[in-house]
Design an enzyme around this catalytic site. Structure first.
Site, mmCIF file in Angstrom:
data_model
loop_
_atom_site.group_PDB
_atom_site.id
_atom_site.type_symbol
_atom_site.label_atom_id
_atom_site.label_comp_id
_atom_site.label_asym_id
_atom_site.label_seq_id
_atom_site.Cartn_x
_atom_site.Cartn_y
_atom_site.Cartn_z
ATOM 1 N NE ARG A 23 27.525 -56.170 37.416
ATOM 2 C CZ ARG A 23 28.070 -57.122 38.128
ATOM 3 N NH1 ARG A 23 28.961 -57.951 37.574
ATOM 4 N NH2 ARG A 23 27.784 -57.297 39.394
ATOM 5 N N GLY A 24 29.818 -53.871 38.960
ATOM 6 C CA GLY A 24 30.482 -54.504 40.097
ATOM 7 C C GLY A 24 31.505 -53.517 40.645
ATOM 8 C CB ALA A 25 32.049 -52.296 44.104
ATOM 9 C CD GLN A 81 22.853 -56.891 38.365
ATOM 10 O OE1 GLN A 81 21.723 -57.330 38.575
ATOM 11 N NE2 GLN A 81 23.144 -55.618 38.532
ATOM 12 C CG ASP A 86 27.957 -52.090 45.253
ATOM 13 O OD1 ASP A 86 27.218 -53.050 45.575
ATOM 14 O OD2 ASP A 86 28.452 -51.953 44.120
ATOM 15 C CG ASN A 103 25.685 -56.293 47.686
ATOM 16 O OD1 ASN A 103 26.570 -55.981 46.878
ATOM 17 N ND2 ASN A 103 25.090 -57.477 47.640
#
Ligand code: MRU
Length: 353
Positions: free
Chosen positions: A51-53, A202, A243, A253
């Site tokens: 995950r994470g843009a 997260q 994001d 975000n």
């Protein structure tokens, strides 16, 4: 591939597939999974193995490569391979809607597919080269953002961050955590407060894990403590990732970012959004039309196997919010720091190419 962090690899392209550290199992277990098809890669993105843009963009690009390798054996010509890969690219694009990096990376891969001529094996080589370049560029952008951002922080800075915008969300080093890493190396950082970031945690699980591995002082707080710690004078700056950032600087975000920005403004604390230009979506004039992902309700109703919410009670789980540009002190990109008004500043970065 270079190994940006000695202790873990977020996403690497291996001979047998896309290798990912399973972020759902951190911090308890450091387990790696390998996705040998585009379908397995898409499932890993949707299920938050990764995950994470920036990281999901890189993973999707690698997913195209593994699918191309798989199909190239049966399809001799590049044009046939390009046609056969189109559904796989669409599948990867359908995994998560908010982070624009996913679509940015897949557009780059589609452009390579559009050049298909000659043998299929040559197209596979070109796809590999492009995907690895996306990975390399992301790492370089993170390091540049780190330097630009650290220059803005005062000596002895106590930073608050939300979600995980770290090495685990990028090729390595991180965006907001990249600034934190650079500031730490320069001796400017005192400590980090990491919001736990309900419901997926997260901050508690991932940000705390990677900062602790680097011996950067980090304290976890629950999300509802942030405003009070600001009131007590315990936060000098807020640093978050993004994001998707619209042309006017509105920034999507992780859910909870907007509330932090409001609290920071109320207490006169600078609020910085750190992102590579691959997160910028200049096709959207404002953040109003950024699609906000609704995640499964189980993320809210349960922690592990334990149910927290009574059966039958409706639950809402938007995964992101949009912070209005007016609440943001500055945008930190790999091409430099943009101050308000953000529209002209972002335009000047000339990222339309
Ligand atoms: O749902 P996630 O964990 O993919 O959300 C991640 C975030 O919101 C991050 O802050 C953002 O992607 C920036 S990562 C450099």
């Amino acid at each position: 591939m270079e190994r940006p962090h000695a202790a873990f690899d977020t996403v690497t392209l291996e001979r047998d597939g896309v290798r990912l550290i399973d972020q759902r199992r951190l911090p308890d277990e450091e387990v790696y999974v390998t996705c040998a098809t585009a379908e397995a890669t898409a499932t890993a993105i949707r299920d938050m193995v990764v995950r994470g843009a920036p990281a999901i963009g890189i993973t999707a690009a690698f997913g195209v490569v593994v699918e191309a390798r798989r199909l190239a054996g049966t399809l001799g010509q590049a044009t046939a391979l390009a046609a056969a890969l189109a559904p796989a690219v669409d599948l990867l694009a359908g995994t998560r809607p908010t982070a624009v990096n996913l679509f940015w990376a897949l557009d780059r891969m589609r452009r390579v597919l559009g050049t298909a001529t000659g043998p299929a094996a040559t197209l596979v080589e070109h796809l590999e080269a492009e995907a690895l370049e996306i990975w390399r560029e992301d790492l370089a952008m993170c390091r540049a953002m780190g330097d630009h951002g650290a220059a803005l922080l005062p000596d002895g800075c106590r930073v608050l961050t939300h979600c995980n915008a770290g090495g685990l969300a990028t090729a390595g080093y991180g965006t907001a955590l990249g600034v934190i890493r650079s500031a730490w190396r320069q001796g400017k950082l005192h400590s980090v407060l990491a919001d736990e970031t309900r419901p997926f945690l997260q901050g508690a699980r991932l940000t705390a894990w990677e900062l602790h591995k680097d011996a950067i002082p980090v304290t976890v707080i629950t999300d509802n403590m942030a405003a009070w710690l600001m009131h007590q004078g315990k936060v000098d700056a807020v640093l978050v990732g993004a994001d998707r950032v619209a042309a006017n600087g509105d920034a999507a975000n992780k859910i909870g970012t907007y509330g932090l920005a409001l609290a920071a403004r109320a207490h006169g604390i600078p609020f910085y959004v750190v992102f590579p230009t691959s997160t910028l979506d200049l096709t959207l004039p404002t953040g109003a039309s950024i699609p906000i992902e609704e995640r499964p309700t189980r993320e809210v109703t349960h922690v592990g196997e334990k149910r927290l919410v009574p059966e039958g009670v409706p639950v809402h789980n938007p995964a992101f919010d949009v912070t209005p540009a007016a609440l943001i002190t500055a945008l930190i990109t790999e091409r430099g720091v943009v101050s308000p008004p953000f529209g002209p500043g972002l335009d000047k970065l000339s990222v339309r190419s």
